[in-house]
Design a protein around this motif. Sequence first.
Motif, PDB file in Angstrom:
ATOM      1  N   PHE A 182     -91.803 -12.690  10.558  1.00 27.11           N
ATOM      2  CA  PHE A 182     -91.655 -11.830   9.324  1.00 27.11           C
ATOM      3  C   PHE A 182     -90.157 -10.346  10.827  1.00 27.11           C
ATOM      4  CE2 PHE A 182     -93.585  -7.288   9.675  1.00 27.11           C
ATOM      5  CZ  PHE A 182     -93.734  -7.221   8.102  1.00 27.11           C
ATOM      6  N   MET A 183     -90.518 -10.713  12.172  1.00 31.41           N
ATOM      7  CA  MET A 183     -89.692  -9.339  12.247  1.00 31.41           C
ATOM      8  C   MET A 183     -88.671  -9.548  12.615  1.00 31.41           C
ATOM      9  SD  MET A 183     -91.628  -8.206  16.318  1.00 31.41           S
ATOM     10  CE  MET A 183     -91.678 -10.144  17.153  1.00 31.41           C
ATOM     11  N   ALA A 184     -88.144 -10.858  12.273  1.00 32.45           N
ATOM     12  CA  ALA A 184     -86.402 -11.475  11.497  1.00 32.45           C
ATOM     13  C   ALA A 184     -85.724 -10.396  10.980  1.00 32.45           C
ATOM     14  CB  ALA A 184     -86.664 -13.081  11.482  1.00 32.45           C
ATOM     15  N   ILE A 185     -87.469 -10.154   9.766  1.00 38.27           N
ATOM     16  CA  ILE A 185     -86.573  -9.307   8.537  1.00 38.27           C
ATOM     17  C   ILE A 185     -86.140  -8.092   8.733  1.00 38.27           C
ATOM     18  CG2 ILE A 185     -87.534  -8.068   6.723  1.00 38.27           C
ATOM     19  CD1 ILE A 185     -89.888 -10.331   6.848  1.00 38.27           C
ATOM     20  N   GLY A 186     -86.266  -7.406   9.748  1.00 35.82           N
ATOM     21  CA  GLY A 186     -86.114  -6.235  10.314  1.00 35.82           C
ATOM     22  C   GLY A 186     -84.675  -6.234  11.470  1.00 35.82           C
ATOM     23  N   GLN A 187     -85.021  -6.846  12.231  1.00 35.88           N
ATOM     24  CA  GLN A 187     -84.171  -7.359  13.572  1.00 35.88           C
ATOM     25  C   GLN A 187     -83.192  -8.541  13.563  1.00 35.88           C
ATOM     26  OE1 GLN A 187     -87.138  -7.709  16.947  1.00 35.88           O
ATOM     27  NE2 GLN A 187     -88.687  -6.254  15.515  1.00 35.88           N
ATOM     28  N   GLY A 188     -83.401  -9.491  12.550  1.00 36.59           N
ATOM     29  CA  GLY A 188     -82.621 -10.715  12.181  1.00 36.59           C
ATOM     30  C   GLY A 188     -81.113  -9.793  11.858  1.00 36.59           C
ATOM     31  N   ALA A 189     -80.360 -10.902  12.217  1.00 37.96           N
ATOM     32  CA  ALA A 189     -78.821 -11.403  11.028  1.00 37.96           C
ATOM     33  C   ALA A 189     -78.660 -12.234  10.862  1.00 37.96           C
ATOM     34  CB  ALA A 189     -77.968 -10.289  11.722  1.00 37.96           C
ATOM     35  N   ILE A 190     -78.914 -12.509   9.462  1.00 41.59           N
ATOM     36  CA  ILE A 190     -77.973 -14.343   9.055  1.00 41.59           C
ATOM     37  C   ILE A 190     -76.769 -13.776   8.549  1.00 41.59           C
ATOM     38  CG2 ILE A 190     -79.034 -15.633   6.999  1.00 41.59           C
ATOM     39  CD1 ILE A 190     -81.515 -14.474   6.565  1.00 41.59           C
ATOM     40  N   ILE A 191     -76.074 -13.191   8.064  1.00 37.98           N
ATOM     41  CA  ILE A 191     -74.562 -13.486   7.847  1.00 37.98           C
ATOM     42  C   ILE A 191     -73.706 -12.804   9.072  1.00 37.98           C
ATOM     43  CG2 ILE A 191     -72.987 -13.152   5.366  1.00 37.98           C
ATOM     44  CD1 ILE A 191     -75.494 -13.868   4.046  1.00 37.98           C
ATOM     45  N   LEU A 192     -72.707 -13.301   9.550  1.00 39.48           N
ATOM     46  CA  LEU A 192     -71.967 -12.462   9.597  1.00 39.48           C
ATOM     47  C   LEU A 192     -72.080 -11.508  11.072  1.00 39.48           C
ATOM     48  CD1 LEU A 192     -68.919 -12.455   6.813  1.00 39.48           C
ATOM     49  CD2 LEU A 192     -69.093 -13.856   9.283  1.00 39.48           C
TER      50      LEU A 192
ATOM     51  N   LEU B 212     -91.022  -2.807  -0.059  1.00 41.04           N
ATOM     52  CA  LEU B 212     -90.422  -3.456   0.538  1.00 41.04           C
ATOM     53  C   LEU B 212     -89.684  -2.363   1.974  1.00 41.04           C
ATOM     54  CD1 LEU B 212     -88.284  -6.193   0.941  1.00 41.04           C
ATOM     55  CD2 LEU B 212     -86.877  -5.148  -0.874  1.00 41.04           C
ATOM     56  N   GLY B 213     -89.823  -1.096   1.312  1.00 37.88           N
ATOM     57  CA  GLY B 213     -89.237  -0.218   2.358  1.00 37.88           C
ATOM     58  C   GLY B 213     -89.881  -0.814   3.540  1.00 37.88           C
ATOM     59  N   GLY B 214     -91.179   0.112   3.352  1.00 34.33           N
ATOM     60  CA  GLY B 214     -92.409  -0.341   4.664  1.00 34.33           C
ATOM     61  C   GLY B 214     -92.006  -1.478   4.858  1.00 34.33           C
ATOM     62  N   LEU B 215     -92.449  -3.073   4.433  1.00 31.01           N
ATOM     63  CA  LEU B 215     -91.999  -3.877   4.796  1.00 31.01           C
ATOM     64  C   LEU B 215     -90.934  -4.225   5.959  1.00 31.01           C
ATOM     65  CD1 LEU B 215     -92.470  -6.452   2.169  1.00 31.01           C
ATOM     66  CD2 LEU B 215     -93.225  -6.639   4.336  1.00 31.01           C
ATOM     67  N   MET B 216     -89.805  -3.341   5.421  1.00 27.76           N
ATOM     68  CA  MET B 216     -88.768  -3.836   6.848  1.00 27.76           C
ATOM     69  C   MET B 216     -88.754  -2.667   7.325  1.00 27.76           C
ATOM     70  SD  MET B 216     -86.067  -3.510   3.526  1.00 27.76           S
ATOM     71  CE  MET B 216     -84.875  -2.221   4.526  1.00 27.76           C
ATOM     72  N   SER B 217     -89.535  -1.440   7.641  1.00 23.34           N
ATOM     73  CA  SER B 217     -89.975  -0.707   8.783  1.00 23.34           C
ATOM     74  C   SER B 217     -90.900  -1.288   9.552  1.00 23.34           C
ATOM     75  CB  SER B 217     -90.338   0.854   8.441  1.00 23.34           C
ATOM     76  OG  SER B 217     -91.222   1.165   9.617  1.00 23.34           O
TER      77      SER B 217
ATOM     78  N   LEU C 278     -90.331  -2.108  13.546  1.00 23.30           N
ATOM     79  CA  LEU C 278     -90.546  -2.066  14.724  1.00 23.30           C
ATOM     80  C   LEU C 278     -91.677  -2.851  15.359  1.00 23.30           C
ATOM     81  CD1 LEU C 278     -91.893   1.766  13.554  1.00 23.30           C
ATOM     82  CD2 LEU C 278     -90.191   1.757  14.812  1.00 23.30           C
ATOM     83  N   GLY C 279     -91.821  -3.859  14.286  1.00 23.39           N
ATOM     84  CA  GLY C 279     -93.004  -5.430  15.306  1.00 23.39           C
ATOM     85  C   GLY C 279     -94.191  -4.690  15.148  1.00 23.39           C
TER      86      GLY C 279
END
Length: 333
Positions: free
Chosen positions: A167-177, A240-245, A249-250
Motif C-alpha cells: 500500500f505504501m508503494a502507492i505513495g512512495q514507489g516509482a514504477i517507471i523511470l 484517491l488523493g487521501g489514499l495517496m497521502s 505518510l504510511g
Amino acid sequence: MTADVGARRVAARPRIDLTVFLARYGTLLSLVALLIVFSIARPDVFPTVDNLLNIMNQISILGTMAFGLTVCLVMGLFDLSIAAMATLGGYIATFLLVQYPDTISVPVAVAIALGVAAAIGVMNGLIVSYLGISAFIATLATGSIITGAVLGISDSKTIITGIPDAFMAIGQGAIILGVANPILIMLGVGLVLWLMLEHTQLGRHLYAIGGNAEASRLSGIAVKRYAPFALAVCAVCAGLGGLMSAAVLGAGRPQGVGDGYLLNAFAAVFIGASSLRPGKFHILGTMIGVLLIGVINNGLSVMGVPTYWQYIVQGLLLIAALFSAGVLTMRRR
C-alpha cells in the motif's frame, strides 16, 4: 478609389488586443517567468531534474483532487466535502488493511475506499438534483457528517502500524523511470478527465449544463442525471488523493488530511479558468494552476522565504487570475 480600398483592407487587418492576450496567456507567462526567476536565483537547486520531479511529486495529491473538482465546477457545482472525503479515503483503506490483513488485499481496500467515496458523491448529487438543495450547502453538510463519523469510528486514533508495504508503494514507489507513483497517478487522472470533458458527448453536456441548465433541459439533455456523476467523480478524486497521502505518510489519519488541499484546489481550478480559455474551467488550465502553486511554494522555500509569504502570494495570484478573466468577459459583452 484604389487608395480607399487599400485603406479599408489595412483597417480590416486584425490587431493584437493586449488585454485579451494577457487574459488568455498571462497565467502561463507568469509560470514561465517564475521558472526563469527561481532558476536564476538558485541555479544550483531549482532547475535540477530532481527538484522539478520533487515539485511534480509535491503537487500530485493537489492535482488529483483539483482535476476532480474541475468536473464539478464545469457544471457550476461547488463541492466543499473534498477535504473530508480525502480523509475518509485514506482512513478506510488503511483501516481495512490493518483490521483484515489476511482477507483484504491492497487493490480490494483501494476499490472499497473509492467505491464508498463514489457512493457519497452520488448521494450528494441526488440531493442537489432532486431536492433542489445548493451543492455548496449539501456538500458542506456532508463534509461535516463524514468528519464526525470518521472521528467516531477511529476514536480519534491514527493508524500507524500494520500498514503493508504494497500500500505504501502507492505513495512512495516509482514504477517507471524513477518517476514517483503519485505523479503518474495525477497525470493518468488528468488525462482521463481531459479526454472525457473535451472529446466525449458527456463532456459537452456537462459544459452545456454549466453554461445554461435551462437551455440544456429544453434541448433534451437530462440535466438532473449529471450532478450525481460530476459529484461522484469529484469524490473519487478526493478519496484517491487521501489514499495517496496515507500511502506517502504510511499512516491513516482520522482528521485533517484534506484540509490543506481544499482552498488550494479551488485556487488552482480558478487560476486555471483564467488560462488559455478565460472564464471556462478545463483540465489543462487546472494543471497550469496547480503547477503555478507548486512552483511558487517550492521556489520560495528554496530561497528561504517564510512560509506565510506563500499564502500571501497565492491569494494575490488568485485575485489577479479572477480579475483577468473578468476583464475578458466584460470585453466580450
